[in-house]
Enzyme design. Structure first.
Site, PDB file in Angstrom:
ATOM      1  CG  ASP A  69      -0.338  -0.012   2.523  1.00 56.96           C
ATOM      2  OD1 ASP A  69       0.906  -0.116   2.607  1.00 56.96           O
ATOM      3  OD2 ASP A  69      -1.078   0.094   3.529  1.00 56.96           O
ATOM      4  CB  SER A  70       4.598   1.664  -0.057  1.00 55.91           C
ATOM      5  OG  SER A  70       4.792   0.459  -0.783  1.00 55.91           O
ATOM      6  CG  ASP A 108       0.233  -4.010   2.028  1.00 53.52           C
ATOM      7  OD1 ASP A 108      -0.017  -4.756   2.984  1.00 53.52           O
ATOM      8  OD2 ASP A 108       1.034  -3.058   2.079  1.00 53.52           O
ATOM      9  CE  LYS A 138       2.864  -5.682   3.922  1.00 60.90           C
ATOM     10  NZ  LYS A 138       2.285  -4.617   4.762  1.00 60.90           N
ATOM     11  CD  GLU A 140      -0.009  -1.520   7.997  1.00 65.02           C
ATOM     12  OE1 GLU A 140      -0.420  -0.745   8.905  1.00 65.02           O
ATOM     13  OE2 GLU A 140       0.566  -1.117   6.972  1.00 65.02           O
ATOM     14  CD  GLU A 206       7.445  -0.171   7.977  1.00 61.96           C
ATOM     15  OE1 GLU A 206       6.539  -0.915   7.539  1.00 61.96           O
ATOM     16  OE2 GLU A 206       7.638   0.985   7.556  1.00 61.96           O
TER      17      GLU A 206
HETATM   18  O1  KIV Z   1       3.501  -1.110   1.735  1.00 58.44           O
HETATM   19  C1  KIV Z   1       4.665  -1.513   1.789  1.00 58.44           C
HETATM   20  O2  KIV Z   1       5.485  -1.277   0.878  1.00 58.44           O
HETATM   21  C2  KIV Z   1       5.055  -2.296   2.946  1.00 58.44           C
HETATM   22  C3  KIV Z   1       6.497  -2.680   3.083  1.00 58.44           C
HETATM   23  C4  KIV Z   1       7.305  -1.490   3.413  1.00 58.44           C
HETATM   24  C5  KIV Z   1       6.701  -3.780   4.041  1.00 58.44           C
HETATM   25  O3  KIV Z   1       4.254  -2.613   3.749  1.00 58.44           O
END
Ligand code: KIV
Length: 288
Positions: A69-70, A108, A138, A140, A206
């Site tokens: 989600d980055s 994510d 993924k 959180e 992280e």
């Molecule tokens: O969204 C992302 O890129 C991440 C990584 C930094 C682990 O969660």
């Protein structure tokens, strides 16, 4: 005659199967990742958001790619991960799957797409698996997302967990700061064990102190994937724009392996100068 490299992080050319650089002719699976933990292989993970970049990383032997989600920041230009939506991330995930043939592609789950209930998490994860072809998701959080992890795993969806600095909670955490110092380290350890017990196949750590990451890694039978968590996690992940030097003002934990911003600047200025001076296109770039 082939030989297996003595350098642990170098792809093997011999018969030992490796997660990094191995050529299996099929996608990496959660079983391969568990086997890498058992033989203490360290492995790399990178983010990817488009097909061409995914192909480069796949050809380089990267075994796991995260459509993070980055993307909110590095693709869409927001200043946090919060605004990005499932509909924003689905086409990026599908592109990464299409651009790769070996890597496991992890999607994510964005902010507010899974926290409300296990059912919401299942509906969102199912979209990433069915519509984009993701191989895992993924999410959180620790204790508060255990019911989500349990339901997803029981539905056949591999789950990568994420502890420590969880950027979707930046407003509760009070900024992007190191997590897990002091007593909160024990809470993080308990969360990691609970996530493993709930069925997560790996956990991202992280921005946590290196000694805590080392202890968590030694306590779990699933791999830890560090980002700003020191050298002792089983795997390391970086956002590709950070490692390639495209990001301005990267975090302390980033190592810049290339000056992509500088190289792109030089290239686009050359193009612009040649256009302005009538040098490009030359005859070899033109049709008769
Ligand atoms: O969204 C992302 O890129 C991440 C990584 C930094 C682990 O969660």
């Amino acid at each position: 005659m082939s030989s297996v490299s003595a350098v642990p992080n170098t792809p093997a050319s011999g018969s030992t199967p490796t997660l990094y650089g191995g050529s299996s002719g099929r996608r990496v699976t959660v079983r391969d990742i568990a086997a890498a933990k058992a033989r203490r292989e360290k492995w790399p993970m990178v983010t990817a958001y488009d097909a061409m970049t995914a192909r480069v990383f796949d050809d380089a032997g990267i075994p796991v790619m995260l459509v993070g989600d980055s993307a909110a920041m590095v693709v869409y230009g927001y200043d946090s991960t919060l605004p990005v939506t499932v509909d924003d991330l689905l086409p990026l995930t599908a592109a990464v799957v299409r651009g790769s043939s070996r890597a496991m592609v992890v999607a994510d789950l964005p902010f507010a797409s899974y926290q409300a209930s296990p059912q919401q998490a299942l509906e969102t994860a199912a979209r990433f698996m069915k519509e984009a072809g993701a191989h895992a998701v993924k999410l959180e959080g620790g204790q508060r997302v255990l019911p989500q992890v349990e339901l997803l795993v029981s539905a056949g969806i591999p789950v990568m967990a994420h502890l420590g600095l969880t950027p979707q909670s930046v407003n509760v955490l009070g900024g992007y700061r190191v997590q897990g110092r002091g007593q909160s380290g024990e809470e993080l350890m308990a969360d990691a064990k609970a996530l493993e017990h709930a069925g997560a196949f790996s956990v991202v750590l992280e921005c946590v102190p290196s000694d805590l990451a080392q202890r968590v890694t030694a306590s779990l039978s699933i791999p830890t994937i560090g980002i700003g968590a020191g050298p002792d996690t089983d795997a390391q992940v970086l956002v590709w724009q950070d490692l390639m030097g495209l990001t301005t003002r990267p975090a302390k934990f980033v190592k810049k392996y290339f000056d992509l911003a500088g190289e792109m600047d030089r290239a686009v200025r050359s193009f612009a100068d040649e256009v302005a001076n009538g040098v490009f296109p030359a005859p070899e770039h033109s049709y008769s």
